[in-house]
Design an enzyme around this catalytic site. Sequence first.
Site, PDB file in Angstrom:
ATOM      1  N   LYS A  22       1.118  -1.153   0.040  1.00 20.33           N
ATOM      2  CA  LYS A  22       0.450   0.130   0.348  1.00 20.33           C
ATOM      3  C   LYS A  22       0.869   1.461  -0.216  1.00 20.33           C
ATOM      4  CE  LYS A  22      -3.706   1.582   2.837  1.00 20.33           C
ATOM      5  NZ  LYS A  22      -4.205   1.098   3.759  1.00 20.33           N
ATOM      6  N   SER A  23       2.051   1.124   1.014  1.00 17.81           N
ATOM      7  CA  SER A  23       2.734   2.672   1.379  1.00 17.81           C
ATOM      8  C   SER A  23       3.596   2.560  -0.020  1.00 17.81           C
ATOM      9  CB  SER A  23       4.474   1.487   1.797  1.00 17.81           C
ATOM     10  OG  SER A  23       3.139   1.798   3.791  1.00 17.81           O
ATOM     11  N   ARG A  27       2.736   6.227  -3.177  1.00 16.67           N
ATOM     12  CA  ARG A  27       3.647   6.776  -3.033  1.00 16.67           C
ATOM     13  C   ARG A  27       4.476   6.820  -4.903  1.00 16.67           C
ATOM     14  NH1 ARG A  27       3.999   5.184   1.376  1.00 16.67           N
ATOM     15  NH2 ARG A  27       5.170   6.538   2.876  1.00 16.67           N
ATOM     16  N   GLY A  95      -4.675   8.019   5.398  1.00 17.54           N
ATOM     17  CA  GLY A  95      -4.639   8.929   6.247  1.00 17.54           C
ATOM     18  C   GLY A  95      -3.437   9.401   5.659  1.00 17.54           C
ATOM     19  N   ASP A 320       1.409  -1.081  12.233  1.00 16.13           N
ATOM     20  CA  ASP A 320      -0.179  -1.698  11.498  1.00 16.13           C
ATOM     21  C   ASP A 320      -0.351  -3.354  11.984  1.00 16.13           C
ATOM     22  OD1 ASP A 320      -0.663   0.612  10.758  1.00 16.13           O
ATOM     23  OD2 ASP A 320       0.002   0.487   8.365  1.00 16.13           O
ATOM     24  N   ARG A 351      -6.375   1.523  18.488  1.00 16.11           N
ATOM     25  CA  ARG A 351      -6.489  -0.192  18.069  1.00 16.11           C
ATOM     26  C   ARG A 351      -6.563  -1.132  19.792  1.00 16.11           C
ATOM     27  NH1 ARG A 351      -3.132   0.032  12.245  1.00 16.11           N
ATOM     28  NH2 ARG A 351      -5.588   0.209  11.658  1.00 16.11           N
ATOM     29  N   ARG A 398      -7.587  -3.695   9.437  1.00 12.85           N
ATOM     30  CA  ARG A 398      -7.226  -4.027  10.203  1.00 12.85           C
ATOM     31  C   ARG A 398      -7.755  -4.817  11.468  1.00 12.85           C
ATOM     32  NH1 ARG A 398      -2.839  -3.469   7.013  1.00 12.85           N
ATOM     33  NH2 ARG A 398      -2.569  -1.539   6.292  1.00 12.85           N
TER      34      ARG A 398
END
Length: 438
Positions: A22-23, A27, A95, A320, A351, A398
Amino acid sequence: MTSHRFSALGPLTGAISVPGDKSISHRSLMFAGLAVGRSTIAGLLEGEDVLATAAAMRAFGAQIARNEDGTWTVDGVGVGSLLEPKTALDMGNSGTSTRLLMGLVASHAITATFVGDASLSGRPMKRVIDPLAMMGAGIEASAGGTLPLMLRGASPAVPITYRLPVASAQVKSAVLLAGLNTPGITRVIEPVPTRDHTERMLTGFGAKLEVGVENGETVIAIHGEADLKPMDVTVPGDPSSAAFFMVAASIVPGSDLTIRNVGLNPTRAGLLAVLRQMGADIEEVNPREVGGEPVADLRVRHAQLTGVDVDPAIAPSMIDEFPVLFVAAALAKGTTRTSGLDELRVKESDRLATMAAALTSVGARVEEHEDGLTIHGTGGEPLRGSANGRVKTMLDHRIAMSMAVAGLVSRDGVMVDDTAPINTSFPTFMPLLEEAAR
């Protein structure tokens, strides 16, 4: 709401591929959208969060198209040439999109309004607002420094040297992205290392970036105004998504599962280290490098885990993955203690509180502290499960996936109240689970 009962399915075997990281997906769209020329991206995660980034980059003037073979083509708009979006940018639940794109806008002569869903609108943006305001951006946020938020970029922005008050790759990346179009050198000082995908990939796209160490702290310097060149990106599999299957195969008896093409960036591989410390049997097969990122296939076999005290220094490299680590701890022999996890209280949900309540409701023994959980494991005995009630996941993807994994080692199964949020990061989670357990 889409509730679903996850029950014991038998051993997880065979080989699966998890979606793209995902990160890195976020990007790759942003940096390709800032390059001049055409980039191609393979393996992009097509979850809702990443699609929010694609939509925003289109609003800034980049041309982005999905090809029939699943690759994406991006014709960039160029650093310094962002268009002003005609409508508010809807960030959904993301986010990462919000904080990084705020950095991008901060040094361009445009105004953009950021909005998000209820969960995102409760998350703290002040950590990004502060450094961007120092660079000259004008920001009008909702009470408490949250979305909806309007940001007026500064042109020219002022280069700053900024020491991160919280270990946050998103804040670091926001400042570096603002530095791309800021004349001079913008520096970020990082007391605690966080994921470094931005630095690796910006270098690949041709930005002039230096990473050094001063007084034991990492200093990242970016030179503006930058010209980014197009690049072809292959996105590795997401270690945060692989995490659910690493834990599931470790705790479901008889499992022998290979997870292909997992990104093993050291700033993200904390869970792997902790599971091995607990006695997990995880082998790295065919290690290789793809686009500046280390990758391997992970072969995971069932093993009896033992509780450990998790070093708080490892937290940023697995922030995470704690919800699913808590599930592994609930099945381990002995006690697992975690601390230094204040950051988990301001994620998609709190969480720590949410996982403590969810695990307790299915029969685990959990104590909640200010900055972590203590979990007394069953020694491998199945959890009770939730015969009647539904586990509350607080719209957190998650938490939903972690409790699904808990259901695989429970007597009565675990009823997850809403599986729809899983689509934000891992749309193929449920089909893969069924495939591995066949």
